[in-house]
Motif scaffolding. Structure first.
Motif, mmCIF file in Angstrom:
data_model
loop_
_atom_site.group_PDB
_atom_site.id
_atom_site.type_symbol
_atom_site.label_atom_id
_atom_site.label_comp_id
_atom_site.label_asym_id
_atom_site.label_seq_id
_atom_site.Cartn_x
_atom_site.Cartn_y
_atom_site.Cartn_z
ATOM 1 N N LEU A 132 0.822 -1.213 0.000
ATOM 2 C CA LEU A 132 0.000 0.000 0.000
ATOM 3 C C LEU A 132 0.853 1.258 0.000
ATOM 4 C CD1 LEU A 132 -2.727 -1.086 2.590
ATOM 5 C CD2 LEU A 132 -2.801 -1.238 0.097
ATOM 6 N N ASP A 133 2.161 1.091 -0.133
ATOM 7 C CA ASP A 133 3.066 2.238 -0.125
ATOM 8 C C ASP A 133 3.064 2.941 -1.475
ATOM 9 O OD1 ASP A 133 4.614 2.046 2.548
ATOM 10 O OD2 ASP A 133 4.618 0.010 1.763
ATOM 11 N N PRO A 134 3.373 4.238 -1.485
ATOM 12 C CA PRO A 134 3.455 4.957 -2.762
ATOM 13 C C PRO A 134 4.565 4.373 -3.629
ATOM 14 C CG PRO A 134 3.450 6.482 -0.896
ATOM 15 C CD PRO A 134 3.617 5.109 -0.336
ATOM 16 N N ALA A 144 3.236 -4.718 -6.117
ATOM 17 C CA ALA A 144 2.565 -3.510 -6.580
ATOM 18 C C ALA A 144 1.180 -3.897 -7.092
ATOM 19 C CB ALA A 144 3.372 -2.849 -7.683
ATOM 20 N N PRO A 145 0.165 -3.052 -6.863
ATOM 21 C CA PRO A 145 -1.180 -3.398 -7.353
ATOM 22 C C PRO A 145 -1.211 -3.754 -8.833
ATOM 23 C CG PRO A 145 -1.310 -1.535 -5.852
ATOM 24 C CD PRO A 145 0.155 -1.808 -6.057
ATOM 25 N N GLY A 165 -7.590 -14.453 -1.844
ATOM 26 C CA GLY A 165 -7.777 -13.029 -1.625
ATOM 27 C C GLY A 165 -6.475 -12.286 -1.461
ATOM 28 N N LEU A 166 -6.534 -11.201 -0.664
ATOM 29 C CA LEU A 166 -5.409 -10.296 -0.478
ATOM 30 C C LEU A 166 -5.050 -10.150 0.993
ATOM 31 C CD1 LEU A 166 -6.247 -7.210 -2.763
ATOM 32 C CD2 LEU A 166 -4.729 -9.140 -3.283
ATOM 33 N N MET A 167 -3.788 -9.799 1.227
ATOM 34 C CA MET A 167 -3.306 -9.391 2.548
ATOM 35 C C MET A 167 -2.506 -8.113 2.378
ATOM 36 S SD MET A 167 -0.381 -9.250 4.665
ATOM 37 C CE MET A 167 0.765 -10.614 4.920
ATOM 38 N N ALA A 168 -2.562 -7.234 3.382
ATOM 39 C CA ALA A 168 -1.750 -6.017 3.348
ATOM 40 C C ALA A 168 -1.511 -5.504 4.756
ATOM 41 C CB ALA A 168 -2.417 -4.934 2.500
ATOM 42 N N ALA A 184 -9.262 -1.721 -0.180
ATOM 43 C CA ALA A 184 -10.608 -2.197 -0.525
ATOM 44 C C ALA A 184 -10.868 -2.047 -2.017
ATOM 45 C CB ALA A 184 -11.656 -1.427 0.279
ATOM 46 N N ASP A 185 -10.396 -0.941 -2.602
ATOM 47 C CA ASP A 185 -10.566 -0.748 -4.048
ATOM 48 C C ASP A 185 -9.783 -1.796 -4.841
ATOM 49 O OD1 ASP A 185 -12.187 1.451 -3.593
ATOM 50 O OD2 ASP A 185 -10.564 2.909 -3.829
ATOM 51 N N VAL A 186 -8.538 -2.060 -4.402
ATOM 52 C CA VAL A 186 -7.718 -3.061 -5.078
ATOM 53 C C VAL A 186 -8.379 -4.440 -4.970
ATOM 54 C CG1 VAL A 186 -5.475 -4.234 -5.068
ATOM 55 C CG2 VAL A 186 -5.588 -1.758 -4.705
ATOM 56 N N HIS A 187 -8.933 -4.722 -3.804
ATOM 57 C CA HIS A 187 -9.590 -6.013 -3.591
ATOM 58 C C HIS A 187 -10.808 -6.168 -4.501
ATOM 59 C CE1 HIS A 187 -11.825 -9.021 -0.882
ATOM 60 N NE2 HIS A 187 -10.872 -9.665 -1.504
ATOM 61 N N GLN A 188 -11.582 -5.101 -4.642
ATOM 62 C CA GLN A 188 -12.750 -5.177 -5.517
ATOM 63 C C GLN A 188 -12.346 -5.522 -6.951
ATOM 64 O OE1 GLN A 188 -14.925 -1.507 -5.126
ATOM 65 N NE2 GLN A 188 -15.865 -2.102 -3.188
ATOM 66 N N GLU A 189 -11.233 -4.955 -7.398
ATOM 67 C CA GLU A 189 -10.739 -5.263 -8.744
ATOM 68 C C GLU A 189 -10.398 -6.745 -8.867
ATOM 69 O OE1 GLU A 189 -10.241 -3.483 -11.574
ATOM 70 O OE2 GLU A 189 -11.291 -1.772 -10.692
ATOM 71 N N LEU A 190 -9.737 -7.286 -7.839
ATOM 72 C CA LEU A 190 -9.366 -8.704 -7.869
ATOM 73 C C LEU A 190 -10.596 -9.595 -7.880
ATOM 74 C CD1 LEU A 190 -7.015 -10.827 -7.654
ATOM 75 C CD2 LEU A 190 -7.410 -10.772 -5.176
#
Length: 233
Positions: A132-134, A144-145, A165-168, A184-190
């Motif tokens: 989640l880092d820049p 990276a997403p 799923g995802l972990m962060a 949450a946005d990245v997860h929705q894409e997945l």
């Protein structure tokens, strides 16, 4: 129960209450979020106390310790989550005991994990760890997403690995709610591409409320349940 058992029981109830309250605040059912208790550096005797108190999922960060503890506690029927940084030369060995590997952040891990699962003869659930880092920041582990679609495809195509799923981890110095909203946005894409990847593992002792508010299905809590980590000898 021993003094240590009473201490763990009181802490565990406090954490469970925090999860219930966070779910209520977010308008979610109180059983919507699962607790993974992180037992890194704590003895197998604490794991047995946790099992007696109804804990079903425990997390470990280091392979050697996790392997030994999982073997010592094999009679408890727990789900073991490997949540630490994973070396490719240890991945097959981790798949021999871990039911869930939450820290898959690069393609190099997929083959060894699959081989380990095949040797064990059991499916291993996989969470992709996303950073989640820049961009360009000195970040913790995580893909990276933009790299997630290819990594997800590789896991789906691998024998006996199940993309779940995802972990962060929230970046240091940032409001966790802001970071977890991005997650949450990245997860929705997945999930749009992989509907079965519904697990979102986020939130620890200090920020579990923010994670629950942003849709976490699992929180990983160590010190709030077990106390400060023992000094490593």
């Amino acid at each position: 129960m021993s003094g240590r058992g009473d201490e763990i029981a009181a802490n565990l109830e406090a954490v469970r209450r925090r999860i219930r309250d966070a779910c209520a605040e977010a308008g979610r059912p109180e059983d919507d979020v699962a607790l993974v208790v992180v037992t890194k550096f704590f003895p197998a005797s604490d794991v047995r106390v946790l099992a007696d108190l109804g804990v079903t999922d425990v997390g470990e960060n280091r392979h050697q310790e996790a392997e030994a503890k999982a073997a010592e506690c094999a009679d408890l029927g727990l789900r073991w989550h490997f949540i630490g940084g994973l070396q490719s030369n240890k991945a097959a060995a981790v798949a021999a005991y871990a039911d869930v590997v939450e820290s898959v952040d690069r393609a190099k891990l997929v083959g060894p994990l699959s081989r380990g699962a095949q040797a064990r003869g059991a499916e291993v659930d996989v969470l992709l760890q996303v950073s989640l880092d820049p961009p360009g920041a000195d970040h913790r582990s995580g893909a990276a997403p933009a790299d997630l679609p290819d990594l997800a495809r590789r896991v789906v195509e691998a024998d006996l690995l199940r993309l779940r799923g995802l972990m962060a981890v929230a970046p240091l110095g940032e409001d966790p709610r802001t970071a977890f909203a991005r997650l949450a946005d990245v997860h929705q894409e997945l999930v749009r591409e992989h509907p079965g990847a519904s697990v979102l593992s986020a939130g620890m002792s200090g920020d579990l409320e923010a994670a629950v508010a942003c849709g976490a299905t699992h929180v990983r809590v160590g010190s709030a349940v077990l106390g400060p980590r023992p000094a490593v000898q």
